[in-house]
Design a protein around this motif. Structure first.
Motif, PDB file in Angstrom:
ATOM      1  N   LYS A 242      30.752   3.487 -16.159  1.00  0.00           N
ATOM      2  CA  LYS A 242      29.412   3.117 -15.735  1.00  0.00           C
ATOM      3  C   LYS A 242      29.081   3.929 -14.492  1.00  0.00           C
ATOM      4  O   LYS A 242      29.973   4.523 -13.875  1.00  0.00           O
ATOM      5  CB  LYS A 242      29.343   1.619 -15.407  1.00  0.00           C
ATOM      6  CG  LYS A 242      29.568   0.709 -16.612  1.00  0.00           C
ATOM      7  CD  LYS A 242      29.445  -0.760 -16.214  1.00  0.00           C
ATOM      8  CE  LYS A 242      29.654  -1.665 -17.421  1.00  0.00           C
ATOM      9  NZ  LYS A 242      29.530  -3.105 -17.043  1.00  0.00           N
ATOM     10  N   ARG A 243      27.808   3.980 -14.121  1.00  0.00           N
ATOM     11  CA  ARG A 243      27.434   4.705 -12.905  1.00  0.00           C
ATOM     12  C   ARG A 243      28.258   4.175 -11.737  1.00  0.00           C
ATOM     13  O   ARG A 243      28.364   2.968 -11.543  1.00  0.00           O
ATOM     14  CB  ARG A 243      25.941   4.534 -12.620  1.00  0.00           C
ATOM     15  CG  ARG A 243      25.464   5.322 -11.386  1.00  0.00           C
ATOM     16  CD  ARG A 243      23.971   5.098 -11.143  1.00  0.00           C
ATOM     17  NE  ARG A 243      23.159   5.574 -12.235  1.00  0.00           N
ATOM     18  CZ  ARG A 243      22.736   6.824 -12.364  1.00  0.00           C
ATOM     19  NH1 ARG A 243      23.076   7.734 -11.447  1.00  0.00           N
ATOM     20  NH2 ARG A 243      21.986   7.179 -13.389  1.00  0.00           N
ATOM     21  N   ILE A 244      28.847   5.083 -10.966  1.00  0.00           N
ATOM     22  CA  ILE A 244      29.699   4.659  -9.862  1.00  0.00           C
ATOM     23  C   ILE A 244      28.873   3.920  -8.813  1.00  0.00           C
ATOM     24  O   ILE A 244      27.682   4.219  -8.613  1.00  0.00           O
ATOM     25  CB  ILE A 244      30.419   5.872  -9.236  1.00  0.00           C
ATOM     26  CG1 ILE A 244      31.623   5.422  -8.407  1.00  0.00           C
ATOM     27  CG2 ILE A 244      29.448   6.725  -8.422  1.00  0.00           C
ATOM     28  CD1 ILE A 244      32.528   6.561  -7.987  1.00  0.00           C
ATOM     29  N   SER A 245      29.472   2.963  -8.142  1.00  0.00           N
ATOM     30  CA  SER A 245      28.754   2.155  -7.150  1.00  0.00           C
ATOM     31  C   SER A 245      29.027   2.668  -5.746  1.00  0.00           C
ATOM     32  O   SER A 245      29.992   3.398  -5.499  1.00  0.00           O
ATOM     33  CB  SER A 245      29.201   0.691  -7.241  1.00  0.00           C
ATOM     34  OG  SER A 245      30.566   0.563  -6.841  1.00  0.00           O
ATOM     35  N   VAL A 246      28.157   2.269  -4.826  1.00  0.00           N
ATOM     36  CA  VAL A 246      28.343   2.614  -3.418  1.00  0.00           C
ATOM     37  C   VAL A 246      29.686   2.089  -2.936  1.00  0.00           C
ATOM     38  O   VAL A 246      30.425   2.777  -2.221  1.00  0.00           O
ATOM     39  CB  VAL A 246      27.192   2.028  -2.563  1.00  0.00           C
ATOM     40  CG1 VAL A 246      27.519   2.149  -1.070  1.00  0.00           C
ATOM     41  CG2 VAL A 246      25.883   2.747  -2.867  1.00  0.00           C
ATOM     42  N   ARG A 247      30.030   0.880  -3.347  1.00  0.00           N
ATOM     43  CA  ARG A 247      31.285   0.267  -2.908  1.00  0.00           C
ATOM     44  C   ARG A 247      32.498   1.071  -3.380  1.00  0.00           C
ATOM     45  O   ARG A 247      33.484   1.210  -2.641  1.00  0.00           O
ATOM     46  CB  ARG A 247      31.389  -1.172  -3.428  1.00  0.00           C
ATOM     47  CG  ARG A 247      32.639  -1.893  -2.944  1.00  0.00           C
ATOM     48  CD  ARG A 247      32.574  -2.174  -1.456  1.00  0.00           C
ATOM     49  NE  ARG A 247      33.864  -2.557  -0.908  1.00  0.00           N
ATOM     50  CZ  ARG A 247      34.678  -1.749  -0.234  1.00  0.00           C
ATOM     51  NH1 ARG A 247      34.326  -0.502   0.002  1.00  0.00           N
ATOM     52  NH2 ARG A 247      35.818  -2.184   0.241  1.00  0.00           N
TER      53      ARG A 247
END
Length: 273
Positions: A201-206
């Motif tokens: 999935k699209r990588i997250s800021v975290r």
């Protein structure tokens, strides 16, 4: 009421700003509930007591000011500006008078070397992209593959989800181009996102922040490093402002200011030939 504020009072704001303000008001609402009030009927004294409460919990001045700005924005929307009049808020440091912490040459090389040796092409591409573009992490994770244009001799990156919804195009340095290309070569999916998480999935800021935490760093330090490098090289402030996406030239000037480390190094090397 919080949902109405987000939908009506935050129009035109970036997704990151909306999330920050939404979280701040949600926390304020939960505190109000414990104090026997709501977002509809709180008073000025509630705001002051909440600010004092955060200070008692050792929250930083920057955090308290960020929360107060969110409450003030909410009050303006809700026509409750009397609730934020003459509030005593801890004074935040003047960031225009201080230099952000940038990585020195040794730290930069060590980070690049360690991530490269890990063999993780995605992580290496993230590091090199941030190192040579100075993107905010929120801008990085919003990138799509279609935002990248790479040829044999040059390349560019289009930031569509910039702060204040401002779009800008950045040149891609050769090492960053190579890192991104090598990562994309091993991708077999049809996902539009440039960087994917381990769950496809699209990588997250975290997740990006966690990557840097493994190296005892803050993800934002690469942005500081990029802009500081440009400032120390005496590039035109207008060019630095355009590359960094800063809305104010004053924000750029702080990167050329001496840090405590700079001053310490200058004294220690004073008489060394």
């Amino acid at each position: 009421m919080l949902d109405r504020f987000v939908n009506e009072g935050m129009k035109g704001k970036s997704e990151a700003t909306v999330k920050t303000y939404q979280h701040a008001i949600q926390q304020f609402a939960e505190w109000l509930d414990g104090a026997g009030a709501t977002l509809e009927d709180f008073s000025r004294s509630d705001v002051q007591q909440y600010i004092n409460y955060m200070a008692s919990k050792k929250k930083t001045a920057a955090t308290i000011n960020k929360v107060f700005n969110a409450i003030r924005k909410f009050c303006k929307w809700a026509k409750k500006m009397e609730c934020v009049e003459d509030i005593n808020v801890v004074k935040a440091p003047d960031y225009k008078q201080t230099a952000p912490k940038a990585l020195d040459k040794l730290e930069r090389n060590q980070l690049i070397r360690n991530v490269d040796r890990s063999g993780n092409k995605r992580d290496y591409a993230i590091i090199m992209t941030l190192m040579y573009t100075g993107l905010r992490v929120s801008e990085l994770v919003a990138l799509d593959k279609s935002d990248i244009d790479i040829s044999e001799r040059k390349g560019s990156l289009k930031v569509r989800a910039g702060k204040g919804n401002k779009e800008r195009t950045l040149p891609l340095e050769s090492e960053a181009r190579r890192a991104i290309s090598k990562y994309l070569e091993e991708r077999t999916d049809d996902h539009e996102a440039l960087f994917l998480s381990n769950r496809d999935k699209r990588i997250s800021v975290r997740s990006v922040q966690y990557l840097f935490e493994q190296h005892n760093l803050n993800a934002h330090q690469l942005r500081h490093t990029f802009i500081t490098g440009l400032a120390r090289a005496k590039h035109d402030p207008a060019i630095i402002q355009s590359l960094s996406g800063h809305s104010s030239a004053d924000m750029v000037l702080r990167y050329s200011r001496a840090t405590e480390e700079d001053k310490q190094r200058a004294v220690e090397n004073l008489y060394i030939d």
